[in-house]
Design a protein around this motif. Structure first.
Motif, PDB file in Angstrom:
ATOM      1  N   VAL A   1       0.748  -1.376  -0.129  1.00 10.39           N
ATOM      2  CA  VAL A   1      -0.101  -0.023  -0.014  1.00 10.39           C
ATOM      3  C   VAL A   1       1.012   1.210  -0.017  1.00 10.39           C
ATOM      4  O   VAL A   1       1.750   1.455   1.056  1.00 10.39           O
ATOM      5  N   LEU A   2       0.627   2.009  -0.949  1.00 11.01           N
ATOM      6  CA  LEU A   2       1.277   3.332  -1.121  1.00 11.01           C
ATOM      7  C   LEU A   2       0.325   4.542  -0.700  1.00 11.01           C
ATOM      8  O   LEU A   2      -0.660   4.807  -1.269  1.00 11.01           O
ATOM      9  N   ASP A   3       0.761   5.195   0.417  1.00  8.76           N
ATOM     10  CA  ASP A   3      -0.155   6.345   0.822  1.00  8.76           C
ATOM     11  C   ASP A   3       0.460   7.697   0.713  1.00  8.76           C
ATOM     12  O   ASP A   3       1.713   7.880   1.397  1.00  8.76           O
ATOM     13  N   VAL A   4       0.023   8.531  -0.001  1.00  7.09           N
ATOM     14  CA  VAL A   4       0.506   9.768  -0.148  1.00  7.09           C
ATOM     15  C   VAL A   4      -0.147  10.798   0.290  1.00  7.09           C
ATOM     16  O   VAL A   4      -1.178  11.234  -0.041  1.00  7.09           O
ATOM     17  N   GLY A   5       0.248  11.266   1.639  1.00  7.49           N
ATOM     18  CA  GLY A   5      -0.411  12.119   2.471  1.00  7.49           C
ATOM     19  C   GLY A   5       0.042  13.416   2.386  1.00  7.49           C
ATOM     20  O   GLY A   5       0.854  13.778   1.702  1.00  7.49           O
ATOM     21  N   SER A   6      -0.776  14.261   3.230  1.00 10.13           N
ATOM     22  CA  SER A   6      -0.376  15.800   3.023  1.00 10.13           C
ATOM     23  C   SER A   6       0.955  15.980   3.750  1.00 10.13           C
ATOM     24  O   SER A   6       1.896  16.906   3.433  1.00 10.13           O
ATOM     25  N   ASN A   7       1.382  15.165   4.627  1.00 14.20           N
ATOM     26  CA  ASN A   7       2.716  15.557   5.364  1.00 14.20           C
ATOM     27  C   ASN A   7       3.618  14.319   5.093  1.00 14.20           C
ATOM     28  O   ASN A   7       4.715  14.509   5.147  1.00 14.20           O
ATOM     29  N   SER A   8       3.146  12.989   4.925  1.00 16.43           N
ATOM     30  CA  SER A   8       4.176  11.999   4.612  1.00 16.43           C
ATOM     31  C   SER A   8       3.884  10.964   3.326  1.00 16.43           C
ATOM     32  O   SER A   8       2.455  11.083   3.089  1.00 16.43           O
ATOM     33  N   VAL A   9       4.626  10.362   2.805  1.00 18.20           N
ATOM     34  CA  VAL A   9       4.694   9.285   1.927  1.00 18.20           C
ATOM     35  C   VAL A   9       5.007   8.009   2.533  1.00 18.20           C
ATOM     36  O   VAL A   9       6.284   8.000   2.737  1.00 18.20           O
ATOM     37  N   ARG A  10       4.239   7.136   2.509  1.00 18.13           N
ATOM     38  CA  ARG A  10       4.516   5.822   3.221  1.00 18.13           C
ATOM     39  C   ARG A  10       4.379   4.700   2.141  1.00 18.13           C
ATOM     40  O   ARG A  10       3.453   4.566   1.645  1.00 18.13           O
ATOM     41  N   LEU A  11       5.209   3.380   2.302  1.00 23.00           N
ATOM     42  CA  LEU A  11       4.822   2.423   1.689  1.00 23.00           C
ATOM     43  C   LEU A  11       4.951   1.118   2.767  1.00 23.00           C
ATOM     44  O   LEU A  11       5.882   1.193   3.640  1.00 23.00           O
ATOM     45  N   VAL A  12       3.790   0.655   2.968  1.00 22.14           N
ATOM     46  CA  VAL A  12       3.654  -0.616   3.908  1.00 22.14           C
ATOM     47  C   VAL A  12       3.362  -1.968   3.136  1.00 22.14           C
ATOM     48  O   VAL A  12       2.517  -1.867   2.146  1.00 22.14           O
TER      49      VAL A  12
ATOM     50  N   SER B   1      -1.534  -0.879  -4.134  1.00 25.84           N
ATOM     51  CA  SER B   1      -2.579   0.110  -3.865  1.00 25.84           C
ATOM     52  C   SER B   1      -2.112   1.365  -3.616  1.00 25.84           C
ATOM     53  O   SER B   1      -1.584   1.670  -2.590  1.00 25.84           O
ATOM     54  N   ALA B   2      -2.325   2.356  -4.332  1.00 25.10           N
ATOM     55  CA  ALA B   2      -1.837   3.760  -3.976  1.00 25.10           C
ATOM     56  C   ALA B   2      -2.971   4.873  -4.166  1.00 25.10           C
ATOM     57  O   ALA B   2      -3.809   4.859  -4.877  1.00 25.10           O
ATOM     58  N   VAL B   3      -2.981   5.612  -2.887  1.00 18.23           N
ATOM     59  CA  VAL B   3      -3.887   6.620  -2.662  1.00 18.23           C
ATOM     60  C   VAL B   3      -3.360   7.940  -2.411  1.00 18.23           C
ATOM     61  O   VAL B   3      -2.248   7.848  -1.655  1.00 18.23           O
ATOM     62  N   ALA B   4      -3.797   9.062  -2.440  1.00 13.99           N
ATOM     63  CA  ALA B   4      -3.612  10.353  -2.277  1.00 13.99           C
ATOM     64  C   ALA B   4      -4.631  10.854  -1.505  1.00 13.99           C
ATOM     65  O   ALA B   4      -5.714  10.617  -1.792  1.00 13.99           O
ATOM     66  N   THR B   5      -4.479  11.786  -0.465  1.00 14.57           N
ATOM     67  CA  THR B   5      -5.516  12.294   0.341  1.00 14.57           C
ATOM     68  C   THR B   5      -5.503  13.821   0.137  1.00 14.57           C
ATOM     69  O   THR B   5      -5.310  14.035  -0.813  1.00 14.57           O
ATOM     70  N   ALA B   6      -5.711  14.525   1.429  1.00 16.55           N
ATOM     71  CA  ALA B   6      -6.146  15.857   1.299  1.00 16.55           C
ATOM     72  C   ALA B   6      -5.295  16.705   0.319  1.00 16.55           C
ATOM     73  O   ALA B   6      -5.775  17.557  -0.337  1.00 16.55           O
ATOM     74  N   ALA B   7      -3.859  16.839   0.431  1.00 18.51           N
ATOM     75  CA  ALA B   7      -3.006  17.760  -0.131  1.00 18.51           C
ATOM     76  C   ALA B   7      -3.435  17.549  -1.954  1.00 18.51           C
ATOM     77  O   ALA B   7      -3.651  18.587  -2.202  1.00 18.51           O
ATOM     78  N   VAL B   8      -3.208  16.390  -2.082  1.00 14.97           N
ATOM     79  CA  VAL B   8      -3.404  16.213  -3.663  1.00 14.97           C
ATOM     80  C   VAL B   8      -4.621  16.397  -4.023  1.00 14.97           C
ATOM     81  O   VAL B   8      -4.979  17.117  -5.250  1.00 14.97           O
ATOM     82  N   ARG B   9      -5.657  16.150  -3.207  1.00  8.82           N
ATOM     83  CA  ARG B   9      -7.000  16.417  -3.304  1.00  8.82           C
ATOM     84  C   ARG B   9      -7.350  17.809  -3.630  1.00  8.82           C
ATOM     85  O   ARG B   9      -8.238  18.289  -4.610  1.00  8.82           O
ATOM     86  N   ASP B  10      -6.819  18.771  -2.741  1.00  5.08           N
ATOM     87  CA  ASP B  10      -7.277  20.091  -2.589  1.00  5.08           C
ATOM     88  C   ASP B  10      -6.233  20.934  -3.694  1.00  5.08           C
ATOM     89  O   ASP B  10      -6.719  22.134  -3.960  1.00  5.08           O
TER      90      ASP B  10
END
Length: 512
Positions: free
Chosen positions: A31-42, A101-110
């Motif tokens: 899972v790749l999680d591209v968040g507003s503060n961090s980018v993480r692979l789990v 599975s790669a998701v981006a949240t608020a920063a990329v969204r806004d």
């Protein structure tokens, strides 16, 4: 409940599912999680219902820093995020993982340049970032909580860099969800000073309360800023078990910590809690949000969840019958199959010892089951240190579905599986989490396992029967004639040690 729980299957736990092809397909998921503060692979691995973290790496990129002023992704953060994603792509390929599975949240969204960033990622790596809206983010984070606590009930609060989501959880499902812009990275850039910031936070949270209601007994906190605050709470309290998952706080004690954060130079605390500078810089703002959250929603208890959106994505892929399984029991069965000398013996050991614990609550019997499954997984350790290794395994392992008190109970029981006394152990501070009566019960369980595992290595419940008479303080062992020779000197000594822990007299018979 009758003895069928011990004799046959394990009630709702049933047969372990991790060997089922449908479940094993989830055995390694990236899972790749591209968040507003961090980018993480789990990368999850192991028992699918309670996964282990095969790989877990994050980079604090700050994609959302300054987005309030510019409306765009932070340029430096964008460069760092792209570098992290390229690295993670190569890591995934090296592991021969299925597509991430790669998701981006608020920063990329806004951000107005969010679509351009997504296109750049796809051109450079082939990875398609799925941008999720706030309510979907809330749903996935709440599902992460359900991964660890199938019976979770209350309000989930997930704080990221640029947003904060709430979701209601009950009966294994996620219902009402809302999102807000209360991420500390976003709030840090607000104009007007602290007074204006606090007024804004109050207005937003009161609006959230009007939508979600305030009748939620438990608040589940998800997100890096909440975890950093929990570490500070542990530090202030001198709490001995530094395991964040299922760490619980009362509003009163957490309030003291939030006041302490506001009046303390956090640089020394940052080092003591192994918190990054970038994360600690967000803590004072996050603390203001949490303080108002507690004042408005009035929870009776606050619990930290180490599971969030990434685990929620894994939960999303699980078949319903796997979701319903107990994560603790599934994980312990997996450990037994992987590491025990005699996989499958744990269930027979539980059947043998069941008469000692049949009057205990279902919650306690569940921990007894877990202990029986885990009783021999540390056998490869040096004999002088097995008690320490097995205690550490129980109290530090990534096991879901346990309170801290249950972790320590399990750890003490496993310690006594290998060592008669705990007087000279260096875990005394951690023992203090349990009441004395529970420490005594954990010792009984450990010594019972120590005896049962020595008495017979194949179905001891078919060779002898234990009976416990607490009012008379008598422990009876009835051995079948063909198994009489199993009760040798060492077995006899361990049976006597168990009786001593119970404060009981022993009665041993050989009878068909």
């Amino acid at each position: 409940m009758d003895g069928s729980e011990a004799r046959e299957d394990w009630g709702p736990f049933g047969r372990p599912l991790f060997e089922d092809p449908e479940s094993r397909a989830l055995g390694r998921v990236g899972v790749l999680d591209v968040g507003s503060n961090s980018v993480r692979l789990v990368v999850f691995d192991g028992a699918a219902r309670s996964p282990a973290y095969f790989f877990n790496e994050k980079i604090l990129c700050g994609l959302g820093a300054g987005i309030n002023e510019t409306g765009r992704l932070n340029p430096e953060g964008r460069v760092r995020a792209m570098a992290a994603i390229k690295r993670f792509k190569l890591i995934a390929e090296g592991m021969k993982l299925p597509p991430l599975s790669a998701v981006a949240t608020a920063a990329v969204r806004d951000a107005e340049d969010g679509p351009a960033f997504r296109a750049e990622v796809e051109r450079a790596t082939g990875i398609k970032l799925y941008v999720i809206d706030g309510e979907e983010e809330a749903r996935l984070s709440a599902q992460g909580v359900l991964l660890g606590w199938p019976g979770a009930s209350g309000l989930m609060c997930d704080i990221g860099g640029s947003s904060m989501e709430l979701a209601q959880i009950a009966d294994g499902t996620v219902s009402k969800r809302v999102t807000s812009g209360l991420g500390p990275l976003k709030l840090a850039g607000m104009k007007g000073g602290k007074k204006a910031l606090k007024a804004h936070i109050k207005t937003v949270i009161e609006g959230l309360a009007a939508e979600m209601g305030t009748d939620h007994r438990r608040l589940y906190l998800v997100g890096g800023s909440w975890r950093a605050i929990a570490k500070l709470d542990m530090l202030r309290r001198g709490y001995p078990l530094w395991v964040l998952h299922e760490y619980r706080m009362t509003p009163k004690e957490l309030g003291k910590t939030l006041d302490w954060i506001a009046s303390t130079d956090l640089e020394e605390a940052r080092a003591l809690t192994s918190t990054s500078s970038a994360r600690m810089a967000l803590v004072p703002v996050a603390a203001l949000v949490l303080k108002r959250l507690i004042r408005t929603f009035h929870p009776k208890e606050i619990a930290i969840s180490a599971y969030g959106i990434r685990e929620g994505l894994l939960y999303e892929q699980m078949p319903e019958r796997l979701r319903q399984r107990d994560p603790l029991i599934e994980a312990c069965r997996f450990y037994e199959k992987k590491d025990a000398r005699l996989p499958g013996f744990g269930k027979h050991l539980f059947a043998f010892l069941y008469p000692l614990f049949k009057s205990e609550s279902p919650a306690r019997r569940r921990i007894v089951k877990a202990a029986c499954l885990m009783h021999d997984v540390s056998w490869r350790a040096h004999p002088d240190y097995r008690h320490e290794v097995t205690f550490e395994a129980a109290t530090r392992a990534n096991l879901g579905g346990m309170t801290h008190e249950e972790r320590v109970f399990l750890g003490v029981a496993l310690l006594h599986r290998y060592k008669s006394s705990r007087e000279d152990c260096h875990f005394k501070e951690i023992f203090s989490i349990l009441a004395e009566k529970d420490l005594a019960k954990a010792e009984v369980l450990g010594k019972a396992m120590r005896f049962g595992a020595m008495f017979a290595v194949d179905k001891p419940h078919e060779k002898a029967t234990l009976r416990w008479f607490p009012k008379k303080r008598e422990l009876h062992l009835t051995i079948r004639p063909e198994a009489a020779d199993l009760f040798g000197e060492v077995a006899e000594a361990r049976f006597a040690s168990l009786a001593q822990a119970l404060g009981a007299e022993t009665v041993v018979r050989v009878r068909g």
